[in-house]
Design an enzyme around this catalytic site. Structure first.
Site, PDB file in Angstrom:
ATOM      1  N   GLY A 291      -2.681   9.386  -3.146  1.00 57.18           N
ATOM      2  CA  GLY A 291      -1.588  10.236  -2.699  1.00 57.18           C
ATOM      3  C   GLY A 291      -0.226   9.774  -3.163  1.00 57.18           C
ATOM      4  N   GLY A 292      -0.161   8.598  -3.808  1.00 54.00           N
ATOM      5  CA  GLY A 292       1.114   8.071  -4.290  1.00 54.00           C
ATOM      6  C   GLY A 292       1.562   8.759  -5.565  1.00 54.00           C
ATOM      7  N   GLU A 317      -2.691  10.028   5.703  1.00 55.59           N
ATOM      8  CA  GLU A 317      -3.385  11.301   5.926  1.00 55.59           C
ATOM      9  C   GLU A 317      -2.667  12.467   5.252  1.00 55.59           C
ATOM     10  OE1 GLU A 317      -4.974  13.938   9.746  1.00 55.59           O
ATOM     11  OE2 GLU A 317      -3.151  12.747   9.898  1.00 55.59           O
ATOM     12  N   SER A 346      -8.350   2.177   3.807  1.00 59.45           N
ATOM     13  CA  SER A 346      -7.405   1.170   3.314  1.00 59.45           C
ATOM     14  C   SER A 346      -8.126   0.215   2.373  1.00 59.45           C
ATOM     15  CB  SER A 346      -6.806   0.386   4.482  1.00 59.45           C
ATOM     16  OG  SER A 346      -6.072  -0.731   4.018  1.00 59.45           O
ATOM     17  N   ALA A 368      -4.504   2.043  -7.893  1.00 59.10           N
ATOM     18  CA  ALA A 368      -3.054   2.285  -7.879  1.00 59.10           C
ATOM     19  C   ALA A 368      -2.426   1.972  -6.530  1.00 59.10           C
ATOM     20  CB  ALA A 368      -2.769   3.744  -8.251  1.00 59.10           C
ATOM     21  N   ILE A 410      -3.320  -0.996 -11.796  1.00 52.90           N
ATOM     22  CA  ILE A 410      -1.966  -0.544 -12.153  1.00 52.90           C
ATOM     23  C   ILE A 410      -1.001  -1.644 -11.726  1.00 52.90           C
ATOM     24  CG2 ILE A 410      -0.277   1.305 -11.987  1.00 52.90           C
ATOM     25  CD1 ILE A 410      -3.143   2.129 -12.945  1.00 52.90           C
ATOM     26  N   LYS A 414       7.515  -6.193 -12.815  1.00 49.43           N
ATOM     27  CA  LYS A 414       8.055  -7.188 -11.883  1.00 49.43           C
ATOM     28  C   LYS A 414       7.103  -8.356 -11.685  1.00 49.43           C
ATOM     29  CE  LYS A 414      10.955  -3.784  -9.607  1.00 49.43           C
ATOM     30  NZ  LYS A 414      10.750  -2.790 -10.685  1.00 49.43           N
ATOM     31  N   SER A 456       9.133   8.439  -8.849  1.00 52.98           N
ATOM     32  CA  SER A 456       8.149   7.859  -7.947  1.00 52.98           C
ATOM     33  C   SER A 456       8.806   7.556  -6.605  1.00 52.98           C
ATOM     34  CB  SER A 456       7.573   6.571  -8.541  1.00 52.98           C
ATOM     35  OG  SER A 456       8.535   5.531  -8.508  1.00 52.98           O
ATOM     36  N   ARG A 551      19.977  -6.826  -4.170  1.00 48.34           N
ATOM     37  CA  ARG A 551      19.225  -6.995  -2.937  1.00 48.34           C
ATOM     38  C   ARG A 551      18.291  -8.204  -3.052  1.00 48.34           C
ATOM     39  NH1 ARG A 551      16.947  -0.960  -2.986  1.00 48.34           N
ATOM     40  NH2 ARG A 551      16.623  -1.657  -5.125  1.00 48.34           N
TER      41      ARG A 551
END
Length: 648
Positions: A291-292, A317, A346, A368, A410, A414, A456, A551
């Site tokens: 779902g990302g 969900e 999960s 992913a 994926i 970083k 994204s 940050r």
């Protein structure tokens, strides 16, 4: 006064409007017959005899009946189309023939030229009055509509003009063509300008915005187009892509803010479709984090390679519901025949992952699922490690246990010399898969590393867009901060390509093109939304850019490679990194310690272990975990041995 009369007529009921149309046509047809006879006899005082009067009356009645049968009175005048035009032609032709036949039957004097003259007059009067009324109504509507220029004079642009003309918000005023030879031509009564004259077109036509309706199949120099659009003083927006239109996910007149990712100025990725299809077609594929932003695009592209089954594995969900609904629509519209399965779960639950893979006979996994927002992971160290490191471990071990053929992680830029927990956890996940690749040979593990993807959930683009809509200011962390960017579809295509090339344990790196300065990206977005930046040189601007400072865990520059000598691959946009890896025994020992420390919620020990591991982790600030820093005591509660995660 005239405007008030028109408003009253428009507000009448449909039966009343039809009655007015019938009465008007009776008068117009009577006038046409009288004019035809008067012109033929060259006598403006001509008056019909009894037989001519009977023939004329019968002809008019038959003509009105024909118009009713042809549906002319059901047509709404403000939306009058070529179908109404054809109905009038047929009705008038029938009327002329009726005049001839009635004249013959009643032995009335009807010269042969009269029906022809009558037909011409009748057509001009009946059609002319209707199209005049339509023009008057449209003219009233134009005053309250925003004028828009459409970039793209192809089928998509013309379809957009038709849709907008029926709406109440926008009024098309002209086309901008990417083909210079179209300059100064007309399409549907709208002027066409070349892209070099877009500023003049905006000024002369009074356009309040520009809409992009470029054909997906037509190549355009997007870098040059971006420069031209950025200089305009009006907002630039776009319409849905053809794939969205075909899938029924959007309409042609669904206007949206310009997707800057479409205008990065790079040539589109050309994947080796045959190689990708051979690794996906007819296979059972599972995507974690389906779902990302990246996971959902992977699912869209995998679906079109026609796997036998596509399993969407997601813990949110709503995200799972959304992507399942979209993919079902694509699957049905394009008749792909793929078996779709939406599964909640999960990646941190090993047994759930294994049960799902076994149930659907999974052959290929694209992993992913990850926490990837740098500051959030910096403030939630334990959850970041559990999800990114142990989530990867659980899914990978489940893949080995169920005989999965191919597993693709994926990863992220970083993970290269990381200064934050997110990057260190993703580099640790890479080391886990490299170790597993050495431990066994049945499952082929590979990793794909790339930078930021525009649009994204962690991208600056939606954030900047919301800030600009709210009137600013736009917050950028540092004036010199630079990032690599790639569109989500680009990244997903290359992920599938690299995944099909893996032999075991490789770290593939995607060519991200030229790096982008974030402050410049913010300025482009401000300009493309028709606004001006407020600064010392332009104090009257609308949107100000402020710099908030780096940050926790954030770097000025991101890298894609740890080493300096990447190896080329069969695809020009994909490289293979030459980087250090650890034997599984060392990885297992490290994971054992990391598991104990994370289950004890000992953030200090977790950070220490990430530093000791060969991840290259070098934090650029203090430990920032919110719970750890606010607990008042950093002494961990050591769990019972029964709660420690033991590795094989």
């Amino acid at each position: 006064m005239k405007s008030g009369l028109i408003s009253k007529i428009i507000s009448l009921s449909r039966p009343a409007k039809r009655a007015i149309s019938v009465v008007t046509d009776l008068c117009l047809l009577s006038l046409a017959i009288w004019a035809a006879f008067a012109l033929r006899f060259e006598n403006l005082n001509w008056w019909p005899d009894s037989k001519q009067l009977m023939v004329s009356a019968l002809t008019i009645v038959l003509t009105i009946a024909a118009f009713i049968k042809l549906g002319l009175y059901r047509a709404v005048i403000r939306y009058l189309s070529e179908h109404a035009f054809l109905a009038i032609m047929l009705g008038v032709a029938f009327s002329g023939i009726s005049l001839i036949v009635c004249g013959f039957l009643f032995q009335a004097l009807v010269p042969r030229s009269v029906p022809v003259i009558y037909g011409a007059f009748a057509f001009l009067l009946v059609a002319g009055t209707r199209f005049t009324v339509r023009a008057v109504i449209e003219q009233r509507g134009r005053k309250v509509k925003d004028g828009v220029l459409i970039v793209g004079a192809g089928p998509k642009g013309r379809q957009l003009v038709s849709a907008l003309s029926q709406g109440t918000e926008y009024r098309p005023v002209g086309f901008i063509s990417t083909v210079d030879s179209n300059h100064k031509s007309l399409i549907g009564n709208l002027p066409v300008f070349s892209i070099d004259h877009i500023e003049r077109a905006v000024r002369e036509l009074g356009a309040s915005r520009v809409l992009l309706a470029l054909e997906d199949s037509v190549p355009v120099n997007r870098k040059d187009l971006m420069k031209v659009l950025e200089a305009l003083s009006v907002p630039v927006q776009t319409v849905p892509s053809m794939s969205e239109l075909v899938a029924g996910l959007a309409r042609i007149n669904d206007i949206r803010d310009l997707e800057i990712e479409d205008l990065l100025g790079r040539d589109p990725v050309r994947p080796d479709t045959a190689m990708v299809s051979s690794s996906l077609s007819g296979k059972a594929v599972l995507v974690t984090g389906a779902g990302g932003s990246i996971g959902s695009e992977l699912c869209r592209q995998i679906l079109r390679h026609k796997p036998s089954a596509l399993v969407l594995f997601e813990q949110s969900e709503f995200s799972l519901y959304s992507i399942e609904r979209e993919l079902k629509s694509i699957n049905q519209v394009e008749a792909l025949g793929v078996s779709l399965h939406a599964v909640l779960g999960s990646v941190t639950h090993r047994r759930r992952c294994e049960a799902v893979m076994k149930a659907f006979g999974i052959q290929t996994v694209y992993h992913a699922a990850a926490y990837k927002h740098v500051p959030l992971v910096e403030h939630n160290v334990i959850e970041g490690v559990q999800n990114n490191v142990f989530g990867t471990l659980h899914v990978a071990e489940a893949a080995i246990a169920t005989g999965v053929e191919r597993f693709v992680l994926i990863s992220t830029d970083k993970a290269v010399r990381p200064t934050n927990v997110m990057g260190a956890s993703k580099r640790m996940a890479e080391l886990v898969l490299q170790g597993l690749a050495k431990r066994q040979r049945e499952t082929v593990f590979s990793m794909v590393r790339f930078g930021n993807v525009l649009g994204s959930s962690g991208s600056v683009v939606p954030l900047f867009r919301d800030q600009i809509r709210d009137g600013g200011p736009v917050t950028v962390t540092h004036p010199d901060i630079i990032r690599y960017f790639m569109t989500i579809p680009e990244a997903s295509q290359l992920v599938l390509q690299a995944g099909s090339m893996g032999q075991g344990g490789e770290v593939f790196v995607l060519d991200m093109g030229e790096p982008v300065k974030i402050a410049d990206l913010a300025r482009k977005m401000i300009h493309l939304m028709g606004l001006e930046e407020k600064n010392e040189d332009n104090p009257d601007g609308e949107i100000e850019i402020i710099f908030s400072g780096l940050r926790p865990g954030e770097k000025l520059f991101e890298e894609l490679l740890i080493g300096d000598n990447p190896q080329g691959t069969a695809h020009p946009r994909i490289m293979m990194a030459r980087e250090v890896s650890l034997p599984w025994s060392e990885v297992a020992e490290l994971l054992e310690s990391l598991s104990r420390s994370s289950q004890a919620f000992d953030c200090g020990a977790v950070i220490g272990l990430l530093k000791e591991a060969r991840t290259g982790y070098a934090p650029n600030g203090e430990l920032a975990d919110l719970v750890w820093c606010n607990s008042g005591s950093h002494k961990p509660e050591v769990p019972n041995d029964s709660n420690i995660f033991h590795l094989k």
